[in-house]
Design an enzyme around this catalytic site. Structure first.
Site, short mmCIF file in Angstrom:
data_model
loop_
_atom_site.label_atom_id
_atom_site.label_comp_id
_atom_site.label_asym_id
_atom_site.label_seq_id
_atom_site.Cartn_x
_atom_site.Cartn_y
_atom_site.Cartn_z
CB CYS A 14 -0.96 0.00 1.19
SG CYS A 14 -0.16 -0.22 2.78
CG HIS A 119 -4.36 0.72 4.08
ND1 HIS A 119 -3.96 0.02 2.95
CD2 HIS A 119 -5.32 1.59 3.66
CE1 HIS A 119 -4.65 0.44 1.91
NE2 HIS A 119 -5.48 1.40 2.31
CG ASN A 134 -8.06 3.26 0.29
OD1 ASN A 134 -7.24 2.37 0.10
ND2 ASN A 134 -8.65 3.44 1.45
#
Length: 320
Positions: A14, A119, A134
């Site tokens: 991520c 994250h 995202n």
């Protein structure tokens, strides 16, 4: 939307997706971020060695895993900060006193990166509009100017750390296109795997032999059972009052003295049609008779109040 670069989640990369979505291109790979992390580890090792390579602190440091990356693909804020430094960008903690004293409206910034439980994801302005990039979403999510501050506040409430990006971001196609036009989003993107999870859930329900109609039928049957149970309760109350009225009548017809400890009176249940009988002691009869009278008196009082209220509304006095 097609011009917006949106790198979707792969493994635990991520941090890489966050950086590339921020910069709008494949600017960093896991190998390049690992190189930055290893460089940071070495700098930390050199600083620790300055205190002596024979010290307990130095030996403990060497035994600990890297705090800048791990085998899953996680990279620390230091790695991200150094990677952005290559492009002349810096990060500032959004809720720090230093930044809050500036009192800058979020819509006047260029981008934010957010982190929660390892994250990372990007929120960036492209043209005149804001987008949630995202990597866990199936595509970019449009965020209105009026909702941006609320969106960031909600993230903070959920425990996210938010960083403001300062500096000149690289030019990108999406930014150039969205400067001259605005986009509308008819349907917000879902989380990756959400449709598949719903499909599996429906399949499992079908495999278990329960269709949607059957589920609704089960709910209707449950409601019917509840209604029947309530109606039975009402019938039991009515039967109880009928039994008590009969018992009172018998006791007033010269039956056994209700004050006598051994006295008993027999009353047939109204719904048994006299087929079964129930013996009640004098004390039990007294209690039930008192309860019956109390209920009658309460109902009578309620009726009188209702009549008085009606008379008041019509301008007449109730009968005395």
């Amino acid at each position: 939307m097609e011009s917006i670069f949106h790198e979707k989640q792969e493994g635990s990369l991520c941090a890489q997706h966050c950086l590339n979505n921020l910069l709008q291109g494949e600017y960093f790979s896991p190998v390049e971020l690992s190189s930055i992390a290893q460089q940071l580890d070495e700098e930390e090792r050199v600083r620790m060695a300055e205190g002596g390579v024979q010290t307990e602190e130095y030996r403990t440091f060497l035994q600990q895993p890297s705090g800048n990356m791990d085998d899953s693909g996680f990279f620390s804020i230091q790695v991200i900060s150094n990677a952005l430094g290559v492009w002349g960008l810096e990060i500032i903690l959004f809720n720090s006193r230093e930044y809050q004293q500036l009192q800058i409206n979020p819509i006047h910034e260029k981008a934010f990166i957010c982190n929660y439980k390892e994250h990372w994801f990007t929120v960036r302005k492209l043209g005149q509009q804001w987008f949630n990039l995202n990597s866990l979403l199936t595509g970019p999510e449009l965020i209105s100017d009026t909702y941006l501050a609320l969106f960031l506040a909600q993230l903070q409430q959920e425990g996210y750390c938010i960083f403001v990006i300062r500096g000149s971001l690289p030019e990108c196609e999406a930014d150039q296109i969205l400067r001259i036009m605005r986009v509308e989003q008819q349907q917000r993107p879902k989380l990756i795997g959400e449709d598949e999870a719903q499909r599996v859930s429906v399949q499992q329900t079908s495999d278990a032999g329960h269709t949607a109609d059957e589920v609704l039928l089960d709910e209707d049957e449950e409601e019917l059972r509840k209604a029947l149970a309530l109606s039975r309760q009402g019938m039991e109350v009515e039967d109880e009052e009928a039994d008590l009225r009969r018992a009172i009548q018998l006791s007033m017809q010269g039956g056994s003295d209700p004050r006598s400890p051994g006295a008993a009176v027999t009353a047939g249940s109204s719904h048994d049609s006299g087929s079964s009988e129930e013996a009640m002691t004098a004390e039990e009869l007294r209690r039930r008779r008192q309860a019956y009278f109390d209920r009658q008196q309460a109902q009578s009082s309620a009726h009188d109040r209702s009549s008085a209220d009606g008379a008041k509304e019509s301008g007449t006095k109730p009968d005395q």
